[in-house]
Write an enzyme that holds these catalytic residues in place. Structure first.
Site, PDB file in Angstrom:
ATOM      1  N   GLY A 185       0.848  -1.206   0.000  1.00  0.00           N
ATOM      2  CA  GLY A 185       0.000   0.000   0.000  1.00  0.00           C
ATOM      3  C   GLY A 185       0.873   1.241   0.000  1.00  0.00           C
ATOM      4  O   GLY A 185       0.557   2.241   0.658  1.00  0.00           O
ATOM      5  N   GLY A 237      -0.292   5.176  -1.088  1.00  0.00           N
ATOM      6  CA  GLY A 237      -1.298   5.949  -0.352  1.00  0.00           C
ATOM      7  C   GLY A 237      -0.709   7.158   0.362  1.00  0.00           C
ATOM      8  O   GLY A 237       0.489   7.451   0.261  1.00  0.00           O
ATOM      9  N   GLN A 238      -1.585   7.850   1.115  1.00  0.00           N
ATOM     10  CA  GLN A 238      -1.179   9.085   1.802  1.00  0.00           C
ATOM     11  C   GLN A 238      -0.002   8.835   2.745  1.00  0.00           C
ATOM     12  O   GLN A 238       0.988   9.552   2.734  1.00  0.00           O
ATOM     13  CB  GLN A 238      -2.376   9.639   2.589  1.00  0.00           C
ATOM     14  CG  GLN A 238      -2.115  11.007   3.207  1.00  0.00           C
ATOM     15  CD  GLN A 238      -3.082  11.374   4.320  1.00  0.00           C
ATOM     16  OE1 GLN A 238      -3.785  10.517   4.860  1.00  0.00           O
ATOM     17  NE2 GLN A 238      -3.117  12.638   4.678  1.00  0.00           N
ATOM     18  N   LEU A 239      -0.113   7.799   3.559  1.00  0.00           N
ATOM     19  CA  LEU A 239       0.965   7.477   4.500  1.00  0.00           C
ATOM     20  C   LEU A 239       2.112   6.756   3.781  1.00  0.00           C
ATOM     21  O   LEU A 239       3.284   7.026   4.033  1.00  0.00           O
ATOM     22  CB  LEU A 239       0.407   6.594   5.628  1.00  0.00           C
ATOM     23  CG  LEU A 239       1.390   6.056   6.649  1.00  0.00           C
ATOM     24  CD1 LEU A 239       2.075   7.197   7.410  1.00  0.00           C
ATOM     25  CD2 LEU A 239       0.684   5.126   7.649  1.00  0.00           C
ATOM     26  N   ASP A 242       1.980  -1.958  -4.434  1.00  0.00           N
ATOM     27  CA  ASP A 242       0.594  -1.486  -4.369  1.00  0.00           C
ATOM     28  C   ASP A 242      -0.176  -2.212  -5.467  1.00  0.00           C
ATOM     29  O   ASP A 242       0.420  -2.919  -6.275  1.00  0.00           O
ATOM     30  CB  ASP A 242       0.536   0.037  -4.594  1.00  0.00           C
ATOM     31  CG  ASP A 242      -0.624   0.670  -3.828  1.00  0.00           C
ATOM     32  OD1 ASP A 242      -0.397   1.570  -3.006  1.00  0.00           O
ATOM     33  OD2 ASP A 242      -1.779   0.240  -4.049  1.00  0.00           O
ATOM     34  N   ILE A 243      -1.492  -2.016  -5.492  1.00  0.00           N
ATOM     35  CA  ILE A 243      -2.259  -2.716  -6.539  1.00  0.00           C
ATOM     36  C   ILE A 243      -2.117  -2.022  -7.889  1.00  0.00           C
ATOM     37  O   ILE A 243      -2.440  -2.595  -8.906  1.00  0.00           O
ATOM     38  CB  ILE A 243      -3.763  -2.882  -6.191  1.00  0.00           C
ATOM     39  CG1 ILE A 243      -4.329  -1.570  -5.669  1.00  0.00           C
ATOM     40  CG2 ILE A 243      -3.973  -4.013  -5.202  1.00  0.00           C
ATOM     41  CD1 ILE A 243      -5.838  -1.605  -5.536  1.00  0.00           C
ATOM     42  N   TYR A 286     -14.505  -0.295   8.833  1.00  0.00           N
ATOM     43  CA  TYR A 286     -13.080   0.053   8.944  1.00  0.00           C
ATOM     44  C   TYR A 286     -12.643  -0.034  10.415  1.00  0.00           C
ATOM     45  O   TYR A 286     -11.634  -0.677  10.740  1.00  0.00           O
ATOM     46  CB  TYR A 286     -12.892   1.470   8.399  1.00  0.00           C
ATOM     47  CG  TYR A 286     -11.543   2.095   8.628  1.00  0.00           C
ATOM     48  CD1 TYR A 286     -10.396   1.600   8.013  1.00  0.00           C
ATOM     49  CD2 TYR A 286     -11.418   3.231   9.439  1.00  0.00           C
ATOM     50  CE1 TYR A 286      -9.158   2.213   8.208  1.00  0.00           C
ATOM     51  CE2 TYR A 286     -10.184   3.845   9.632  1.00  0.00           C
ATOM     52  CZ  TYR A 286      -9.069   3.333   9.017  1.00  0.00           C
ATOM     53  OH  TYR A 286      -7.848   3.936   9.214  1.00  0.00           O
ATOM     54  N   LYS A 299     -10.123  -2.659  12.089  1.00  0.00           N
ATOM     55  CA  LYS A 299      -8.883  -2.203  12.744  1.00  0.00           C
ATOM     56  C   LYS A 299      -8.804  -2.744  14.178  1.00  0.00           C
ATOM     57  O   LYS A 299      -7.741  -3.147  14.633  1.00  0.00           O
ATOM     58  CB  LYS A 299      -8.796  -0.667  12.751  1.00  0.00           C
ATOM     59  CG  LYS A 299      -8.426  -0.066  11.405  1.00  0.00           C
ATOM     60  CD  LYS A 299      -6.999  -0.409  11.001  1.00  0.00           C
ATOM     61  CE  LYS A 299      -6.625   0.062   9.627  1.00  0.00           C
ATOM     62  NZ  LYS A 299      -5.368  -0.499   9.114  1.00  0.00           N
TER      63      LYS A 299
HETATM   64  C1  AKB Z   1     -10.303   8.079   8.334  1.00  0.00           C
HETATM   65  O1  AKB Z   1     -10.815   9.190   8.500  1.00  0.00           O
HETATM   66  O2  AKB Z   1     -10.936   7.071   8.009  1.00  0.00           O
HETATM   67  C2  AKB Z   1      -8.824   7.933   8.623  1.00  0.00           C
HETATM   68  C3  AKB Z   1      -8.571   7.492  10.019  1.00  0.00           C
HETATM   69  C4  AKB Z   1      -8.803   8.430  11.139  1.00  0.00           C
HETATM   70  O3  AKB Z   1      -8.206   6.386  10.229  1.00  0.00           O
HETATM   71  N1  AKB Z   1      -8.155   9.170   8.357  1.00  0.00           N
END
Ligand code: AKB
Length: 315
Positions: free
Chosen positions: A8, A11-13, A34-35, A138, A142
């Site tokens: 990945g 991405g941003q990070l 990455d993909i 998400y 996580k």
């Molecule tokens: C999001 O907003 O989904 C992310 C996060 C806080 O993990 N930036």
């Protein structure tokens, strides 16, 4: 010698962490993946879908990988469009990484977590150990991912480490599909235009961090002696917290023409409302001496200066 695989990496990070790892370990030590191909190839690059176990194993063996930074995930708002797909990518991707780390005896794994693990029963500010009832897929993935990390550490000795990032503010690569994205978009509008419509309401307070702090925190956690770490779930990580109105007022000191309106996105508002306003990161500060450098004022100055330079360079 370390050989680091970043999954990945576009991405941003990922873009900024890849560059920092290249600076630290050398160009040849970092394999980005990455993909999709990146717009500019600044590192060794492999196409990789983390759900493809065989492809992952091939890359790990080909480069004799010693560490994986597994950054690929679907973020909070985007993830709600297709919860089953989000669960599949976020969860099975991590399990593939943990399994290869176990079988190939990798030295370390990095797994980013998020403030999305918190929920409406979490007190604010959120302590390290607290009630968590994440409201998004998400966040659920996580939180489950954090627990899988702790499990693999305890059961198989996989040295996996994790941080619960706040909203990340950066100028190099745009975030995609998050709830905190407004805090990046507003800076682009301040430079390019004069009006910004915020999708969160003016008093929605959320934890935030400038990207250089997030990258440094990641490198410092990964360098910390294993015996100092009290958790292999995500560490709470704090820099500052702000509301859209406060951030706007700060930006306006430097970009007086910017006007802000509100076009509330109900999904992202409800996600933001379920997250803690701020976090307590005592464990990170105690275990591996975490100290943030940037507050809202210095982040604003840095973002505006760097974005201006970026736009001027492309003119
Ligand atoms: C999001 O907003 O989904 C992310 C996060 C806080 O993990 N930036």
């Amino acid at each position: 010698m370390e050989k680091i695989l970043i999954i990945g990496a576009n991405g941003q990070l990922g873009t900024e962490l890849s560059a920092a790892l290249q600076t630290k370990y050398g160009q040849d030590a970092v394999i980005t993946s990455d993909i999709r191909k990146p717009q500019e190839e600044n590192a060794i690059f492999e196409i990789l879908n983390v759900l493809d176990n065989d492809a992952l194993a091939t890359i790990v063996k080909k480069y004799k990988i010693t560490q994986i930074y597994h950054l690929a995930a679907i973020l909070s708002a985007k993830g709600e469009e297709n919860p089953i797909q989000t669960w599949n990518i976020n969860m099975n991707g991590l399990l593939n990484v943990l399994e290869i780390a176990r079988h190939e005896k990798l030295k370390k794994v990095y797994y980013p977590s998020s403030i999305a693990v918190f929920g409406t029963t979490t007190p604010s500010p959120a302590p390290q150990y607290t009630s968590m009832n994440p409201s998004t897929i998400y966040g659920i993935s996580k939180r489950a991912g954090e627990q899988w990390c702790e499990y693999y550490f305890n059961k198989y000795g996989v040295d996996v480490r994790s941080l619960r990032y706040p909203g990340l503010i950066s100028y190099k690569t745009l975030p995609g599909g998050g709830t905190t994205d407004y805090a990046v978009d507003i800076f682009y509008k301040a430079i390019e235009e004069t009006h910004f419509d915020c999708f969160l309401s003016e008093n929605t307070r959320l934890p935030m961090m400038y990207m250089p702090d997030a990258v440094r925190a990641t490198l410092e956690l990964m360098d910390a002696p294993k015996e100092n770490l009290s958790t292999h779930e995500g560490y709470n990580l704090n820099a500052f917290d702000c509301t859209p109105k406060e951030l706007y007022n700060e930006i306006k000191k430097h970009a007086p023409n910017l006007e802000m309106g509100y076009k509330i996105d109900e999904l992202r508002q409800s996600i933001a409302d379920s997250w803690s306003d701020s976090v307590i990161d005592e464990a990170a500060r105690k275990d591996w001496n975490w100290q943030h450098e940037y507050d809202m004022e210095s982040t604003t100055k840095e973002m505006l200066t760097n974005l201006k330079k970026k736009f001027e360079a492309t003119k």
